[in-house]
Design a protein around this motif. Structure first.
Motif, PDB file in Angstrom:
ATOM      1  N   ASN A   1       0.819  -1.211  -0.160  1.00 24.34           N
ATOM      2  CA  ASN A   1       0.248  -0.178  -0.152  1.00 24.34           C
ATOM      3  C   ASN A   1       0.942   1.359  -0.439  1.00 24.34           C
ATOM      4  OD1 ASN A   1      -2.561   1.914  -0.008  1.00 24.34           O
ATOM      5  ND2 ASN A   1      -3.236   1.065   2.178  1.00 24.34           N
ATOM      6  N   PRO A   2       0.698   1.614  -0.587  1.00 27.16           N
ATOM      7  CA  PRO A   2       1.853   3.253  -0.714  1.00 27.16           C
ATOM      8  C   PRO A   2       1.859   3.976  -0.383  1.00 27.16           C
ATOM      9  CG  PRO A   2       1.180   2.035  -3.304  1.00 27.16           C
ATOM     10  CD  PRO A   2       0.585   1.873  -2.003  1.00 27.16           C
ATOM     11  N   GLY A   3       2.826   4.787   0.743  1.00 25.65           N
ATOM     12  CA  GLY A   3       2.452   5.281   1.590  1.00 25.65           C
ATOM     13  C   GLY A   3       3.531   5.686   2.969  1.00 25.65           C
ATOM     14  N   ALA A   4       2.705   6.355   3.908  1.00 27.99           N
ATOM     15  CA  ALA A   4       3.679   6.264   5.126  1.00 27.99           C
ATOM     16  C   ALA A   4       2.961   6.308   5.858  1.00 27.99           C
ATOM     17  CB  ALA A   4       4.543   7.644   5.964  1.00 27.99           C
ATOM     18  N   TRP A   5       2.896   4.574   6.685  1.00 29.84           N
ATOM     19  CA  TRP A   5       2.574   3.902   7.946  1.00 29.84           C
ATOM     20  C   TRP A   5       2.867   3.826   8.783  1.00 29.84           C
ATOM     21  CZ3 TRP A   5      -2.361   4.210   5.515  1.00 29.84           C
ATOM     22  CH2 TRP A   5      -2.094   4.169   3.524  1.00 29.84           C
TER      23      TRP A   5
END
Lengths: 532, 532
Positions: free
Chosen positions: B490-494
């Motif tokens: 899931n492309p992103g920062a988490w």
């Protein structure tokens, strides 16, 4: 009344001191400030306060005329923004550093560092304090004193700043929520008065956790030990007395010592002697006292609340000092009358000016005006006056149809403007309150004041155009009026408001704009909230 | 213990109701929310809380799978920013709307309106809550329930959300200031437990203003009347139980009624019957209850604190429901071991992961990564593990040299990652605490858990790769370990952090980043704090 007094001690030092600090040559004075929440006990009661570098009040800024002040302000609050106003500094050429959220800048976000940079172009006694929400009441304030490059018209040996404040045990959030509530919940009387950040609450009156009073209120906490000014017999002290009360008008006095008032809001005044100095929120005075009493004992200095319906104080009657008179322009191009009333809007208690309750927008005016963001605030200007013929200022204010507006007064650049503050009855029978109004970006000439309704035809004839004092804060008394004149010569957007924190929060203010077209590009640092 | 229980009433309604609300066809569900401070009495004690449209908890979001949720959030706080996280919603394709200040967005300023827009792609029980400072504890939270488009593997007549919370009379500012203080001031035990925002404090225990207890604590205030669920005899109810406690692990039970657990964190589980449901902060469960008891009387439902050193709850032992098993990838490309310890940094109490205490920056990672703002956070990645051979998890944590860092774990896009949460002793002798960890943007397979030190060679052999449950929140128990696997797809920062609000505030969290290069332009609305 338990809260009516705050004591500090004037102690005589018998050893003659020869300390003589030469004025610094440096013209740039840099400060690094960190703003955060800490538990402190200013009046012996432990409370969360906002500190600067661990202190409330924050560090005193001591500078010389024409110095440049650079304050790197780091916001270390958790979720709250901040903005600091440099009260009495006109910010000539730097209107974006006036520190007024919603008027001259976007707020400073948590984690951000914002750098204020401005010149203190006049000697005198000034203040700084938060100008965002009601943060000033959380302890975010301090003193500025600017020494003169020129000889002053009075002599003194030592120079001290004394800042007065009132103090509430409820948080500013609780205070604000109460003010916005229906039904209205008033802030109430302060729990303490603070002098240089120190007060003394009687712990036995404390009604908070009975199980651990000692941990909440501790009379031996050094944080609330009375401020002590040690003086040398025979020496003369300049005390720079300022007030940042949320609410209260104060009287300040020193046992067995007269005070000679020599300065007000950065202007020399024709000296006069008082035993009690009446001071309103936002005002500053310099008084001279001579340590000429019996040095074998100490003397209490006290400050106490005077009724908010106080009798006329010296504030408006004082005159500019001979040799330092700046005469006002003989006439004004525009006169604006501001009727001060208390009203309701949708059940909420509000304060209004000409039946408009001020609504501070979140896009700062300065940015909206410069960048032509017409939707950022109401474009309809608020009224220039009120229904002078028919409005009875002695009647209970019944107008519940006041409007809220973010409209502003656009002033012709360099024009001379007369402002008449007209007081009236509140929503309570036989009640009117004194309001100290503070103007940003300018000083003004105090032309006159009187009781009752200002007579637009006859009262101007009584204006003092010969030697009026210049100030930046002036009270308008109950059922009375106060007139002043200023020159709209400082390009920018400038707040003008009652300095009682809760009154401004409840709508008692306006904004003037002038000469926006003369401004260069605005610093991007002030624009954080509109770059979207 | 006074705070240990919260009651609500299960009332039998004798009239048979035929209400049958058809599922709405609309696929876009719009909400307009105003967030502000108000006085409320959730547990009969008046306190300033943050409300959504006048309510705490806020409105329940009720949607159908694949609906788009649009929330226009207007921040009407005075000086505070805000951000809201949609807990359990993976935000596939919309990582910028995860609502995590400092990770996925700049905070929403007072006066601003920010529009969250995301798809609820899976049926199940979710939450929303503030994810900024400690605002969640001020009451800013609510429930989300998403119904299925497909037939579910169990039947019920009615669907109800029940959200559990603990409640403190101190403000979140006071709590946070205490946590940051030297010496450390712990939040303490909650004053009440809330069930759908209602609790009941015993006013006679109140130690606040003795002069006006009635105005502060009023047991007859309808705001704290017990939540009543009226049920129809013979009907089956799906109760969606979720917990957002600041601190407490809870047990939930209904007098004389068994509960069949059928869902956890949005995934169907192999049904099992409990009398007491153990639930940790950030977890959600669906249970079925049948109103099959004597309808002539009412039944109390209760929630109470279980020790923070609780015995193993069902959370990790449950299995995915037959027919709904999503098998995990058989192997992982990377394993990261996270040692959980309590330490001090410069005298402040902190929590650490692999001896690094997390420091949330103010430039959101998502923006810093996408726009290559390398100075926005520490570029050194934090450690992939700890000194497995030499660290004794049963010893008091003595390492006072833990570092603080804003460094992150960069994961290869689409790789499979195993996370081992390893618990240890705190700074107190013979003390270890359970921590519920929550992962943003993903679900994970719970592979196993155990006591003592995770054995990297042997314990993976015991992993359940057949029918592990997927969750987004999982506890790691005292002196134990918990293992899970997820796909970094899931492309992103988490964020991945302990869901105990004060633990995250004190550094117990990390951030994963993956596939940033696959993201298109970020919405400018999230970038307000970096446009300077």
């Amino acid at each position: 009344m338990a809260v009516a007094e705050n004591l500090f001690i004037l102690c005589f030092l018998i050893i003659i001191s020869c300390v003589n600090i030469p004025l610094a040559e440096a013209k740039i004075r840099r400060y690094k400030w960190e703003v955060k929440y800490e538990y402190k006990s200013p009046d012996c009661v432990k409370k969360l306060v906002i500190t600067i570098n661990g202190r409330t009040p924050g560090p005193t800024i001591v500078a010389e005329q024409n110095d440049t002040i650079i304050v790197e302000l780091k916001n270390r609050l958790l979720t709250e923004n901040v903005a600091i106003h440099w009260h009495g500094i006109r910010q000539i050429g730097t209107p974006w550093f006036d520190g007024t959220e919603g008027v001259t800048q976007c707020p400073i976000l948590p984690g951000e560092t914002f750098t204020y940079e401005f010149v203190v172009d006049r000697p005198g006694t000034y203040l700084y304090h938060a100008h965002y929400g009601m943060q000033r009441e959380a302890g975010l304030y301090g003193s500025i004193r600017v020494s003169s490059k020129e000889p002053e018209p009075f002599a003194y040996d030592y120079d001290k700043s004394i800042i007065l404040n009132d103090w509430y045990h409820k948080s500013t959030y609780e205070q604000a929520a109460g003010l916005s509530s229906v039904p209205f919940q008033w802030v109430g009387e302060p729990q303490s008065l603070l002098l240089n950040g120190k007060g003394r609450f009687n712990c036995s009156l404390l009604t908070t956790p009975s199980t651990n009073v000692a941990s909440v209120c501790n009379a031996t906490n050094p944080e609330c030990s009375p401020y002590t000014l040690i003086v040398i017999p025979g020496k003369t002290y300049r005390l720079r007395i300022s007030s940042l009360t949320a609410l209260s008008a104060l009287s300040f006095q020193i046992e067995s010592h007269n005070m000679t008032v020599v300065e007000a809001d950065g202007h020399y005044v024709e000296p006069f002697v008082v035993q009690n100095l009446f001071i309103y929120s936002g005002e500053t005075y310099s008084v001279l006292i001579k340590a000429d009493q019996d040095p074998s004992r100490n003397y209490w200095a006290t400050t106490n609340v005077v009724s908010r319906n106080a009798t006329t104080p010296p504030g408006q009657a004082i005159k500019a000092r001979k040799g330092f008179i700046v005469p006002p322009p003989p006439t004004a191009e525009r006169m604006i009358v501001f009727l001060n009333t208390q009203n309701t809007v949708n059940g909420q208690y509000r304060w209004s000016v000409n039946n408009v309750s001020f609504n501070l927008p979140h896009t700062p005016y300065l940015i909206a005006l410069k960048d032509n963001l017409l939707h950022a605030f109401d474009q309809t200007p608020p009224p220039n006056g009120y229904d002078f013929k028919n409005y009875n200022i002695y009647n209970v204010a019944t107008n519940t149809n006041v409007t809220t507006s973010s409209g502003i007064y656009r002033l012709q650049f360099n024009s001379t403007v007369d402002i008449i503050l007209q007081n009236a009855n509140t929503m309570t029978v036989n009640n009117s309150e004194t309001h100290p109004w503070h103007l940003h970006g300018h000083d003004f000439w105090v032309l006159g004041y009187g009781e009752g309704k200002f007579d637009i035809y006859n009262d101007p004839k009584k204006f003092n155009l010969v030697n009026p004092i210049m100030k930046n804060t002036v009270p308008v008394h109950k059922y009375g009026w106060t007139a002043f004149r200023f020159q709209a010569d400082n390009p920018g957007a400038w707040a003008f408001h009652c300095h009682i924190e809760s009154h401004f929060y409840m709508g008692m203010g306006v904004v003037f704009a002038e000469g926006i077209e003369k401004l260069g590009a605005l610093p991007s640092a002030i624009k954080g909230c509109v770059h979207r």
